[in-house]
Design a protein around this motif. Structure first.
Motif, PDB file in Angstrom:
ATOM      1  N   ALA A 146       2.030   2.016  -3.589  1.00 41.53           N
ATOM      2  CA  ALA A 146       0.992   2.599  -4.444  1.00 41.53           C
ATOM      3  C   ALA A 146       0.940   4.118  -4.321  1.00 41.53           C
ATOM      4  CB  ALA A 146      -0.365   1.987  -4.108  1.00 41.53           C
ATOM      5  N   ARG A 182      -1.128  -3.196 -12.621  1.00 43.23           N
ATOM      6  CA  ARG A 182      -2.234  -2.316 -13.017  1.00 43.23           C
ATOM      7  C   ARG A 182      -2.876  -1.678 -11.784  1.00 43.23           C
ATOM      8  NH1 ARG A 182      -4.754  -6.820 -16.906  1.00 43.23           N
ATOM      9  NH2 ARG A 182      -3.568  -6.397 -18.826  1.00 43.23           N
ATOM     10  N   ARG A 183      -3.155  -2.498 -10.776  1.00 48.00           N
ATOM     11  CA  ARG A 183      -3.797  -1.988  -9.565  1.00 48.00           C
ATOM     12  C   ARG A 183      -2.933  -0.950  -8.861  1.00 48.00           C
ATOM     13  NH1 ARG A 183      -5.033  -7.612  -6.735  1.00 48.00           N
ATOM     14  NH2 ARG A 183      -5.340  -8.694  -8.711  1.00 48.00           N
ATOM     15  N   LEU A 184      -1.637  -1.141  -8.912  1.00 43.13           N
ATOM     16  CA  LEU A 184      -0.719  -0.252  -8.216  1.00 43.13           C
ATOM     17  C   LEU A 184      -0.438   1.034  -8.981  1.00 43.13           C
ATOM     18  CD1 LEU A 184       1.841  -2.928  -6.971  1.00 43.13           C
ATOM     19  CD2 LEU A 184       0.271  -1.600  -5.526  1.00 43.13           C
ATOM     20  N   ALA A 207      -1.570  -8.028 -13.357  1.00 47.93           N
ATOM     21  CA  ALA A 207      -2.782  -7.544 -12.688  1.00 47.93           C
ATOM     22  C   ALA A 207      -2.436  -6.671 -11.489  1.00 47.93           C
ATOM     23  CB  ALA A 207      -3.648  -8.733 -12.263  1.00 47.93           C
ATOM     24  N   TRP A 208      -1.428  -7.082 -10.712  1.00 53.14           N
ATOM     25  CA  TRP A 208      -1.026  -6.276  -9.559  1.00 53.14           C
ATOM     26  C   TRP A 208      -0.458  -4.931  -9.997  1.00 53.14           C
ATOM     27  CZ3 TRP A 208      -2.421  -6.167  -4.833  1.00 53.14           C
ATOM     28  CH2 TRP A 208      -2.759  -7.331  -4.129  1.00 53.14           C
ATOM     29  N   GLU A 250       0.835  -1.205   0.000  1.00 55.30           N
ATOM     30  CA  GLU A 250       0.000   0.000   0.000  1.00 55.30           C
ATOM     31  C   GLU A 250       0.867   1.251   0.000  1.00 55.30           C
ATOM     32  OE1 GLU A 250      -1.911   3.452   1.550  1.00 55.30           O
ATOM     33  OE2 GLU A 250      -0.509   2.255   2.761  1.00 55.30           O
TER      34      GLU A 250
END
Length: 309
Positions: free
Chosen positions: A191, A218-220, A215-216, A188
């Motif tokens: 990010a 992209r989320r970050l 996928a991770w 977190e």
């Protein structure tokens, strides 16, 4: 799919380049010069970056400059892990970059920086925030090492292995994600600093984590990624199929691809750290990968620090 080409990894570290085979880095200089020229011929504007040096040693940069290597490069890079392996404190990061800037006019990238969670996950989270505070705006690229912990069933790429004592086991705790894919507190925190801070994630041959990693990222909010294409792996069956899959999966990111690892049968010594028997073969591998994966019309990266005004 490639924004920059990096020639080797930690060439002044004997875990990645054998100084017994090449004690004066004469062979490395020849190989890197040939690779730089081959990359330029394959792509007229793609940035060419010296593989991140570890330790951070201005004398090594001067040595390569005297051998003409820097004439075939557009940037140099450094690696640092002051809370785990280096004999300097984290607050010295700006001074370490200044040491390299003093001996070259090239931009200085930080292509690996990280903190392990070996001692405590809270230390890693603190170290990530402090690293971001010290480096964002100071370097054109900052690649945090890494997204994943190294699986314990694998080996860390280091010559000394368990003889390093607890230092060896820190290699397995550098990720924002644990081996089982669960997040650490540092995830977190990371990010908050993306996209100014990118990631360095090495993918092993046919790595099962590739799609989940995308996928991770992209989320970050990751934009910049450093990874590798192994010359040694290029001799495996179905190597191009794997390279294609890896690079297609990473196509949405600005990828710095590192070319390294000598095939055992093409080294002076039968080891991935050896200087090659025929350095032109490495250069040809680099050029082949650039022609296959680099976007046409890429401009030279690294002219202004990310996050700078």
């Amino acid at each position: 799919m490639i924004e920059a080409a990096m020639i080797w990894n930690e060439p002044n570290n004997k875990s990645h380049w054998d100084p017994e085979v090449d004690p004066g880095w004469e062979r490395f200089a020849e190989m890197a010069t040939l690779a730089g020229r081959a990359i330029r011929e394959a792509h007229p504007t793609l940035p060419r970056v010296l593989g991140g040096i570890s330790p951070i040693d201005p004398g090594f940069i001067r040595l390569l400059g005297a051998k003409g290597v820097l004439d075939q490069l557009d940037a140099v890079a450094v690696h640092g892990f002051p809370l785990d392996w280096n004999l300097w404190q984290i607050g010295e990061w700006p001074a370490k970059i200044a040491e390299i800037r003093a001996v070259t006019s090239h931009p200085v990238w930080v292509s690996e920086v990280g903190v392990s969670s070996f001692g405590a996950e809270e230390v890693q989270a603190w170290g990530l925030d402090r690293t971001a505070e010290l480096l964002i705006g100071q370097a054109p690229r900052i690649h945090w090492y890494s997204l994943y912990d190294l699986p314990r069933a694998w080996e860390a790429t280091t010559r000394h292995r368990e003889a390093e004592g607890s230092s060896y086991y820190r290699h397995f705790y550098m990720g924002l994600l644990r081996e089982d894919g669960s997040p650490k507190p540092s995830l977190e925190r990371f990010a908050r600093h993306a996209p100014a801070m990118g990631l360095c994630q090495w993918f092993h041959f046919e790595d099962h984590r590739l799609d989940e990693a995308v996928a991770w990222m992209r989320r970050l909010g990751v934009r910049y990624l450093r990874t590798g294409l192994s010359w040694a792996d290029s001799f495996r069956p179905n190597a191009l199929d794997w390279f294609d899959r890896q690079m297609q999966a990473l196509a949405e990111f600005d990828v710095t691809v590192t070319f390294c690892f000598t095939p055992e049968h093409r080294g002076i010594a039968p080891h991935h750290t050896s200087a090659p028997l025929v350095p032109q073969e490495f250069a040809e591998f680099c050029a082949q990968m650039i022609r296959r994966y680099a976007r046409p019309g890429v401009d030279a990266a690294g002219t202004a620090p990310v996050g700078a005004g």
